[in-house]
Design a protein around this motif. Structure first.
Motif, PDB file in Angstrom:
ATOM      1  N   UNK A 131       0.838   0.732 -10.464  1.00 46.26           N
ATOM      2  CA  UNK A 131       1.222   0.663 -11.899  1.00 46.26           C
ATOM      3  C   UNK A 131       0.584   1.996 -12.395  1.00 46.26           C
ATOM      4  N   UNK A 132      -0.720   2.220 -11.981  1.00 52.63           N
ATOM      5  CA  UNK A 132      -1.427   3.354 -12.566  1.00 52.63           C
ATOM      6  C   UNK A 132      -0.744   4.560 -12.176  1.00 52.63           C
ATOM      7  N   UNK A 133      -0.060   4.928 -10.775  1.00 56.26           N
ATOM      8  CA  UNK A 133       0.686   5.968 -10.601  1.00 56.26           C
ATOM      9  C   UNK A 133       1.954   6.263 -11.411  1.00 56.26           C
ATOM     10  N   UNK A 134       2.288   4.863 -11.794  1.00 55.66           N
ATOM     11  CA  UNK A 134       3.677   4.872 -12.382  1.00 55.66           C
ATOM     12  C   UNK A 134       3.673   4.904 -14.015  1.00 55.66           C
ATOM     13  N   UNK A 135       2.065   5.102 -14.441  1.00 51.35           N
ATOM     14  CA  UNK A 135       1.864   4.960 -15.866  1.00 51.35           C
ATOM     15  C   UNK A 135       2.504   3.822 -16.322  1.00 51.35           C
ATOM     16  N   UNK A 136       2.287   2.634 -15.671  1.00 54.73           N
ATOM     17  CA  UNK A 136       2.930   1.434 -16.134  1.00 54.73           C
ATOM     18  C   UNK A 136       1.647   0.751 -16.709  1.00 54.73           C
ATOM     19  N   UNK A 137       1.068   0.767 -17.920  1.00 53.73           N
ATOM     20  CA  UNK A 137      -0.164   0.172 -18.529  1.00 53.73           C
ATOM     21  C   UNK A 137       0.071  -1.329 -18.713  1.00 53.73           C
ATOM     22  N   UNK A 138       0.946  -1.666 -19.301  1.00 59.05           N
ATOM     23  CA  UNK A 138       1.210  -3.100 -19.677  1.00 59.05           C
ATOM     24  C   UNK A 138       1.236  -3.890 -18.340  1.00 59.05           C
ATOM     25  N   UNK A 139       1.897  -3.508 -17.266  1.00 55.63           N
ATOM     26  CA  UNK A 139       2.266  -4.146 -16.051  1.00 55.63           C
ATOM     27  C   UNK A 139       0.714  -4.397 -15.416  1.00 55.63           C
ATOM     28  N   UNK A 140      -0.021  -3.231 -15.688  1.00 48.66           N
ATOM     29  CA  UNK A 140      -1.267  -3.214 -14.781  1.00 48.66           C
ATOM     30  C   UNK A 140      -2.363  -4.354 -15.563  1.00 48.66           C
ATOM     31  N   UNK A 141      -2.084  -4.154 -17.007  1.00 41.47           N
ATOM     32  CA  UNK A 141      -2.850  -5.143 -17.777  1.00 41.47           C
ATOM     33  C   UNK A 141      -2.622  -6.649 -17.342  1.00 41.47           C
ATOM     34  N   UNK A 142      -1.319  -6.928 -17.223  1.00 45.00           N
ATOM     35  CA  UNK A 142      -0.803  -8.074 -16.953  1.00 45.00           C
ATOM     36  C   UNK A 142      -1.432  -8.621 -15.637  1.00 45.00           C
ATOM     37  N   UNK A 143      -1.360  -7.841 -14.791  1.00 38.90           N
ATOM     38  CA  UNK A 143      -2.137  -7.883 -13.372  1.00 38.90           C
ATOM     39  C   UNK A 143      -3.355  -8.468 -13.533  1.00 38.90           C
ATOM     40  N   UNK A 144      -4.113  -7.535 -14.370  1.00 43.91           N
ATOM     41  CA  UNK A 144      -5.676  -8.022 -14.346  1.00 43.91           C
ATOM     42  C   UNK A 144      -5.722  -9.497 -15.183  1.00 43.91           C
ATOM     43  N   UNK A 146       0.711  -1.237   0.027  1.00 50.34           N
ATOM     44  CA  UNK A 146      -0.008   0.095   0.125  1.00 50.34           C
ATOM     45  C   UNK A 146       0.993   1.092  -0.056  1.00 50.34           C
ATOM     46  N   UNK A 147       1.954   1.421   0.611  1.00 53.33           N
ATOM     47  CA  UNK A 147       2.917   2.460   0.699  1.00 53.33           C
ATOM     48  C   UNK A 147       3.516   2.727  -0.404  1.00 53.33           C
ATOM     49  N   UNK A 148       3.959   1.498  -1.099  1.00 54.77           N
ATOM     50  CA  UNK A 148       4.639   1.526  -2.328  1.00 54.77           C
ATOM     51  C   UNK A 148       3.741   2.044  -3.405  1.00 54.77           C
ATOM     52  N   UNK A 149       2.308   1.714  -3.573  1.00 55.29           N
ATOM     53  CA  UNK A 149       1.273   2.269  -4.360  1.00 55.29           C
ATOM     54  C   UNK A 149       1.393   3.630  -4.193  1.00 55.29           C
ATOM     55  N   UNK A 150       1.192   4.177  -3.024  1.00 53.45           N
ATOM     56  CA  UNK A 150       0.798   5.724  -2.871  1.00 53.45           C
ATOM     57  C   UNK A 150       2.049   6.483  -3.255  1.00 53.45           C
ATOM     58  N   UNK A 151       3.272   5.836  -3.120  1.00 53.07           N
ATOM     59  CA  UNK A 151       4.469   6.466  -3.698  1.00 53.07           C
ATOM     60  C   UNK A 151       4.857   6.083  -5.351  1.00 53.07           C
ATOM     61  N   UNK A 152       4.012   5.353  -5.824  1.00 54.46           N
ATOM     62  CA  UNK A 152       4.123   5.155  -7.191  1.00 54.46           C
ATOM     63  C   UNK A 152       5.364   4.217  -7.405  1.00 54.46           C
ATOM     64  N   UNK A 153       5.675   3.602  -6.515  1.00 51.39           N
ATOM     65  CA  UNK A 153       7.054   2.536  -6.599  1.00 51.39           C
ATOM     66  C   UNK A 153       6.405   1.246  -7.179  1.00 51.39           C
ATOM     67  N   UNK A 154       6.212   1.117  -8.153  1.00 54.96           N
ATOM     68  CA  UNK A 154       5.226  -0.206  -8.952  1.00 54.96           C
ATOM     69  C   UNK A 154       6.244  -1.195  -8.976  1.00 54.96           C
ATOM     70  N   UNK A 155       7.504  -0.942  -9.302  1.00 50.38           N
ATOM     71  CA  UNK A 155       8.403  -2.265  -9.423  1.00 50.38           C
ATOM     72  C   UNK A 155       8.706  -2.849  -8.238  1.00 50.38           C
ATOM     73  N   UNK A 156       8.762  -2.115  -7.325  1.00 51.49           N
ATOM     74  CA  UNK A 156       8.941  -2.703  -5.807  1.00 51.49           C
ATOM     75  C   UNK A 156       7.505  -3.300  -5.381  1.00 51.49           C
TER      76      UNK A 156
END
Length: 285
Positions: A187-200, A150-160
């Motif tokens: 992933x949204x905060x980091x604009x990582x659309x491919x990673x977000x779609x992969x998670x879906x 949750x903390x990483x999500x708020x900080x946009x640290x999508x890789x971690x």
């Protein structure tokens, strides 16, 4: 000097506020004496349990006033008390003191400390505690993973965030939709659309039912990256899996239609909103 344990038990079993206060006062009278560390922990834990947080801190300071060096369990009790009081500065100070003395808290205490850091927006401090836990070789529990992701999500640290999610899966932890939603949000905060779609896709494969928040975050990631067609594809997937769209969903989809100049789809979205009783005025607010 008598045994403290019977009084501690009576405090825990007290049924009325008056009875509880009487036992708290009886315990306070014993602060004039120096007790063994186990007794201090018993008293502080009992006071924490009944919500007497200020009194629990009094016992910690009483021990130090007698020249006693608090042990790891006394520090742990005091950290939990401070977390309940939402005193994040004291929590960080106590953890730092423990580390300076070579003490290592247990997983539950670190979880509480990381959680309060996240709640107060101190994401970096929370993540530093997480790294300390991992470096010390402590076994992370699901609460700690949840707080950290949750903390990483708020900080946009999508890789971690994704690394921790994979780590949870590798350790056989139960990964629920809440963990995935945090990762998709990162992933949204980091604009990582491919990673977000992969998670879906992963969630579908594992049979996890996606909710509106999942789709909104994934669609938001695609929109940020200009992937308007993916936004509309996710909207279609949302309909197939009966996840109810909300104003955020429609706002993202309408923006995607604007980017792709798909005006027919935009009109269909307007009609769909009206059929669901949603107003365009709400969308514009």
């Amino acid at each position: 000097m008598w045994d403290m344990y019977p009084l501690v038990c009576r405090l825990k079993e007290a049924r009325t506020k008056e009875e509880r206060q009487r036992f708290i006062d009886e315990l306070r009278a014993q602060q004039q004496y120096q007790w063994d560390p186990k007794s201090y922990v018993q008293v502080m834990s009992a006071l924490n349990k009944v919500g007497a947080l200020r009194e629990a801190l009094e016992w910690f300071h009483s021990a130090k006033g007698h020249g006693m060096e608090p042990n790891v369990y006394m520090y742990g009790c005091t950290i939990h008390t401070s977390c309940k009081q939402q005193d994040v500065n004291r929590v960080l100070e106590l953890v730092a003191t423990m580390h300076s003395k070579g003490m290592l808290a247990d997983t539950k205490t670190y979880s509480a400390a990381i959680n309060i850091c996240t709640r107060h927006g101190l994401l970096q401090q929370g993540l530093q505690l997480l790294e300390h836990v991992k470096a010390a070789g402590l076994v992370m529990n699901t609460v700690m993973y949840s707080t950290a992701i949750s903390a990483l999500a708020k900080g946009g640290q999508w890789e971690r965030a994704l690394q921790l999610l994979e780590e949870m899966q590798a350790k056989g932890c139960l990964v629920t939709i809440d963990y995935y939603n945090c990762a998709v949000s990162a992933c949204e905060k980091g604009s990582q659309w491919a990673a977000a779609v992969c998670l879906v896709g992963q969630m579908h494969t594992k049979g996890i039912l996606l909710n509106t928040a999942t789709y909104n975050a994934a669609m938001g990631a695609c929109l940020r990256a200009g992937q308007w067609e993916e936004v509309l594809r996710l909207l279609a997937d949302m309909r197939v899996h009966a996840a109810p769209p909300d104003l955020t969903t429609y706002s993202t989809a309408m923006s995607a239609c604007e980017i792709g100049q798909d005006w027919q789809q935009a009109m269909r979205l307007v009609q769909e909103m009206q059929a669901r009783g949603l107003s365009l005025n709400e969308l514009c607010e």
